[in-house]
Design a protein around this motif. Structure first.
Motif, short mmCIF file in Angstrom:
data_model
loop_
_atom_site.label_atom_id
_atom_site.label_comp_id
_atom_site.label_asym_id
_atom_site.label_seq_id
_atom_site.Cartn_x
_atom_site.Cartn_y
_atom_site.Cartn_z
N UNK A 197 0.15 18.46 -4.53
CA UNK A 197 1.58 18.22 -4.39
C UNK A 197 2.31 19.54 -4.16
N UNK A 198 1.91 20.60 -4.86
CA UNK A 198 2.54 21.91 -4.68
C UNK A 198 2.34 22.44 -3.26
N UNK A 199 1.14 22.27 -2.72
CA UNK A 199 0.88 22.73 -1.34
C UNK A 199 1.71 21.95 -0.34
N UNK A 200 1.74 20.64 -0.48
CA UNK A 200 2.54 19.81 0.43
C UNK A 200 4.02 20.14 0.30
N UNK A 201 4.48 20.31 -0.92
CA UNK A 201 5.89 20.62 -1.16
C UNK A 201 6.24 21.99 -0.59
N UNK A 202 5.34 22.96 -0.73
CA UNK A 202 5.61 24.30 -0.21
C UNK A 202 5.75 24.29 1.31
N UNK A 203 4.87 23.56 1.98
CA UNK A 203 4.93 23.49 3.45
C UNK A 203 6.21 22.81 3.90
N UNK A 204 6.51 21.66 3.31
CA UNK A 204 7.72 20.92 3.71
C UNK A 204 8.98 21.71 3.40
N UNK A 205 9.03 22.34 2.22
CA UNK A 205 10.22 23.08 1.83
C UNK A 205 10.39 24.35 2.66
N UNK A 206 9.29 25.01 3.01
CA UNK A 206 9.39 26.21 3.85
C UNK A 206 9.93 25.85 5.23
N UNK A 207 9.45 24.77 5.80
CA UNK A 207 9.95 24.33 7.10
C UNK A 207 11.43 23.97 7.01
N UNK B 259 13.75 24.95 4.76
CA UNK B 259 14.62 26.10 4.52
C UNK B 259 14.70 27.01 5.74
N UNK B 260 13.61 27.12 6.47
CA UNK B 260 13.61 27.98 7.67
C UNK B 260 14.50 27.39 8.76
N UNK B 261 14.43 26.07 8.95
CA UNK B 261 15.22 25.46 10.03
C UNK B 261 16.68 25.26 9.63
N UNK B 262 16.95 25.07 8.37
CA UNK B 262 18.32 24.77 7.93
C UNK B 262 19.09 26.01 7.46
N UNK B 263 18.47 27.18 7.48
CA UNK B 263 19.14 28.39 7.02
C UNK B 263 20.43 28.67 7.79
N UNK B 264 20.45 28.57 9.11
CA UNK B 264 21.72 28.81 9.82
C UNK B 264 22.81 27.81 9.41
N UNK B 265 22.45 26.57 9.22
CA UNK B 265 23.43 25.57 8.80
C UNK B 265 23.99 25.91 7.43
N UNK B 266 23.11 26.24 6.48
CA UNK B 266 23.57 26.59 5.13
C UNK B 266 24.47 27.83 5.16
#
Length: 125
Positions: free
Chosen positions: A49-59, A61-68
């Protein structure tokens, strides 16, 4: 009784004496084995679950950083506090494992994993 009857039958490859056979008796091993396997299963579930969560969360946060940055930039810290992030993610992932994975793997088919969930009233039906 004939020599080829099943209870006394012996394969020709098997030795006639019992010198090469070892009898092992371990008391309490099944319970300890089940506890160990259960613990290892929970650790494995946590890591998956940690590995899956890390991949999904990294993607995310990387794509939504400009929006935030554009919408709530004044509320964001210059540098993220990693201590709080680690505490949050470990707690969040432990919650996912406790409420979703563990009840699903230990519950009977009838309860469908609702035993440890936040909705125990659903089982009353």
């Amino acid at each position: 009784m004939p020599s080829n009857s099943m209870p006394n039958a012996r394969s020709r490859a098997a030795p006639s004496d019992s010198s090469c056979r070892t009898m092992v008796s371990v008391a309490g091993a099944p319970a300890a084995c089940c506890i160990l396997l259960s613990s290892l299963m929970v650790i494995l579930q946590f890591l998956v679950v940690a590995a899956a969560f890390a991949v999904i969360d990294a993607i995310w946060l990387k794509t939504m950083n400009p929006f935030y940055r554009g919408q709530i930039g004044e509320l964001l810290a210059e540098r993220p506090n990693l201590g709080y992030a680690v505490v949050f993610y470990v707690t969040y992932i432990a919650g996912i494992v406790f409420f979703a994975c563990v009840p699903r793997s230990t519950a009977s088919a009838r309860s469908c994993g609702w035993s440890g969930s936040a909705l125990p009233g659903r089982r009353a039906r």
